[in-house]
Design a protein around this motif. Structure first.
Motif, mmCIF file in Angstrom:
data_model
loop_
_atom_site.group_PDB
_atom_site.id
_atom_site.type_symbol
_atom_site.label_atom_id
_atom_site.label_comp_id
_atom_site.label_asym_id
_atom_site.label_seq_id
_atom_site.Cartn_x
_atom_site.Cartn_y
_atom_site.Cartn_z
ATOM 1 N N MET A 1 -6.565 -6.889 17.051
ATOM 2 C CA MET A 1 -5.874 -6.019 15.517
ATOM 3 C C MET A 1 -7.222 -5.731 14.731
ATOM 4 S SD MET A 1 -1.752 -7.458 14.926
ATOM 5 C CE MET A 1 -1.008 -5.795 14.853
ATOM 6 N N GLY A 2 -6.702 -4.728 14.671
ATOM 7 C CA GLY A 2 -7.133 -3.892 13.056
ATOM 8 C C GLY A 2 -6.848 -4.279 12.364
ATOM 9 N N ASN A 3 -7.290 -3.869 10.740
ATOM 10 C CA ASN A 3 -6.621 -4.461 9.853
ATOM 11 C C ASN A 3 -5.419 -3.288 9.414
ATOM 12 O OD1 ASN A 3 -6.120 -4.252 7.043
ATOM 13 N ND2 ASN A 3 -8.324 -4.938 6.430
ATOM 14 N N CYS A 4 -4.467 -2.815 9.413
ATOM 15 C CA CYS A 4 -4.007 -2.042 8.934
ATOM 16 C C CYS A 4 -3.176 -1.509 7.584
ATOM 17 C CB CYS A 4 -2.447 -1.658 10.040
ATOM 18 S SG CYS A 4 -3.288 -1.397 12.083
ATOM 19 N N ALA A 5 -3.427 -2.191 6.983
ATOM 20 C CA ALA A 5 -3.206 -2.365 5.618
ATOM 21 C C ALA A 5 -3.052 -1.050 4.534
ATOM 22 C CB ALA A 5 -3.319 -4.020 4.984
ATOM 23 N N ILE A 6 -2.305 -0.354 4.596
ATOM 24 C CA ILE A 6 -2.063 0.825 3.724
ATOM 25 C C ILE A 6 -2.613 0.532 2.125
ATOM 26 C CG2 ILE A 6 -1.251 2.455 3.396
ATOM 27 C CD1 ILE A 6 0.389 2.385 5.343
ATOM 28 N N ASP A 7 -3.946 1.189 2.012
ATOM 29 C CA ASP A 7 -3.625 0.531 0.160
ATOM 30 C C ASP A 7 -2.880 2.200 -0.474
ATOM 31 O OD1 ASP A 7 -4.343 0.349 -2.153
ATOM 32 O OD2 ASP A 7 -7.423 1.069 -1.376
ATOM 33 N N TRP A 8 -1.913 1.365 -0.801
ATOM 34 C CA TRP A 8 -1.114 2.533 -1.754
ATOM 35 C C TRP A 8 -1.605 2.904 -2.692
ATOM 36 C CZ3 TRP A 8 1.895 5.012 0.946
ATOM 37 C CH2 TRP A 8 2.434 4.074 2.850
ATOM 38 N N ALA A 9 -2.272 1.885 -3.906
ATOM 39 C CA ALA A 9 -3.287 1.531 -4.612
ATOM 40 C C ALA A 9 -3.761 3.243 -4.889
ATOM 41 C CB ALA A 9 -3.436 0.665 -5.371
ATOM 42 N N ALA A 10 -4.443 2.651 -3.957
ATOM 43 C CA ALA A 10 -5.492 4.362 -3.414
ATOM 44 C C ALA A 10 -4.780 5.657 -2.806
ATOM 45 C CB ALA A 10 -6.274 3.638 -2.536
ATOM 46 N N ILE A 11 -3.616 5.841 -2.215
ATOM 47 C CA ILE A 11 -3.207 6.376 -2.143
ATOM 48 C C ILE A 11 -1.814 7.463 -3.745
ATOM 49 C CG2 ILE A 11 -0.542 7.279 -1.055
ATOM 50 C CD1 ILE A 11 -1.614 5.696 0.840
ATOM 51 N N ASN A 12 -1.845 6.246 -4.369
ATOM 52 C CA ASN A 12 -1.109 6.557 -5.727
ATOM 53 C C ASN A 12 -2.010 7.571 -6.441
ATOM 54 O OD1 ASN A 12 1.350 6.470 -7.473
ATOM 55 N ND2 ASN A 12 0.794 5.254 -8.264
ATOM 56 N N ALA A 13 -3.019 6.857 -6.710
ATOM 57 C CA ALA A 13 -4.107 7.408 -7.833
ATOM 58 C C ALA A 13 -4.891 8.395 -7.443
ATOM 59 C CB ALA A 13 -5.205 6.457 -7.806
ATOM 60 N N ASP A 14 -4.463 9.475 -6.034
ATOM 61 C CA ASP A 14 -4.658 9.901 -5.629
ATOM 62 C C ASP A 14 -4.542 11.745 -6.051
ATOM 63 O OD1 ASP A 14 -5.810 12.433 -4.297
ATOM 64 O OD2 ASP A 14 -6.290 11.652 -2.737
ATOM 65 N N PRO A 15 -5.201 12.622 -6.981
ATOM 66 C CA PRO A 15 -4.844 13.539 -7.914
ATOM 67 C C PRO A 15 -3.342 14.336 -6.715
ATOM 68 C CG PRO A 15 -6.821 13.504 -7.697
ATOM 69 C CD PRO A 15 -6.321 12.840 -6.697
ATOM 70 N N ARG A 16 -3.838 14.324 -5.453
ATOM 71 C CA ARG A 16 -3.517 15.329 -3.922
ATOM 72 C C ARG A 16 -2.238 14.681 -4.437
ATOM 73 N NH1 ARG A 16 -7.647 16.000 0.274
ATOM 74 N NH2 ARG A 16 -7.536 13.948 -0.732
ATOM 75 N N PHE A 17 -1.858 13.774 -4.232
ATOM 76 C CA PHE A 17 -0.614 12.850 -4.180
ATOM 77 C C PHE A 17 0.304 12.977 -5.315
ATOM 78 C CE2 PHE A 17 1.995 9.258 -4.564
ATOM 79 C CZ PHE A 17 2.762 9.159 -3.556
ATOM 80 N N ARG A 18 -0.280 12.908 -6.191
ATOM 81 C CA ARG A 18 -0.061 13.010 -7.722
ATOM 82 C C ARG A 18 0.853 14.347 -7.431
ATOM 83 N NH1 ARG A 18 0.157 9.286 -11.298
ATOM 84 N NH2 ARG A 18 -1.260 7.317 -11.315
ATOM 85 N N GLU A 19 -0.216 15.213 -7.228
ATOM 86 C CA GLU A 19 0.361 16.518 -7.615
ATOM 87 C C GLU A 19 1.567 17.094 -6.095
ATOM 88 O OE1 GLU A 19 -0.071 19.266 -9.393
ATOM 89 O OE2 GLU A 19 0.698 20.712 -8.254
ATOM 90 N N LEU A 20 1.526 16.643 -4.956
ATOM 91 C CA LEU A 20 2.555 15.901 -4.191
ATOM 92 C C LEU A 20 4.289 15.973 -4.881
ATOM 93 C CD1 LEU A 20 3.529 17.032 -1.193
ATOM 94 C CD2 LEU A 20 2.283 15.046 -0.779
ATOM 95 N N HIS A 21 3.962 14.590 -5.017
ATOM 96 C CA HIS A 21 5.195 13.952 -6.113
ATOM 97 C C HIS A 21 5.992 14.786 -6.865
ATOM 98 C CE1 HIS A 21 7.655 10.924 -7.070
ATOM 99 N NE2 HIS A 21 6.849 10.807 -8.051
#
Length: 111
Positions: A1-21
């Protein structure tokens, strides 16, 4: 079983995610203002302009009834607008971000 943890901090830090939000929040805020404003036109109109709402259009159908039924049309229109915009813009951007994060996770760049 692989590591399926999602790095929400990295997603939140992405400028495209911030623009989407930011874009989604702005669009949803505008839709909410239009929807709530139109919704409250019915009780406000009935209270201050009852003679307008009593005007008969056909048989027992009057302007007030047509206005009340138009609330459904506006609600469907708002839903259609959001769906169209989400399919055209928001989902595409979200998929780009998701793909890049998944690629980083596959390479082990993201814990």
């Amino acid at each position: 079983m692989g590591n399926c943890a999602i790095d929400w901090a990295a997603i939140n830090a992405d400028p495209r995610f911030r623009e989407l939000h930011r874009r989604k929040s702005g669009f949803l805020g505008l839709l909410m203002i239009v929807s709530v404003g139109y919704y409250f036109l019915l009780p406000v109109g009935a209270a201050w302009f009852p003679e307008l709402f009593r005007i008969r259009v056909a048989g027992a159908v009057n302007v007030g009834l047509l206005f009340a039924l138009s609330e459904f049309v506006v609600a469907w229109g708002v839903a259609a607008l959001y769906t169209r915009r989400a399919n055209r813009d928001f989902d595409r951007l979200a998929e780009e971000i998701r793909g890049e994060i998944a690629g980083r996770m596959a390479r082990g760049a993201v814990p």
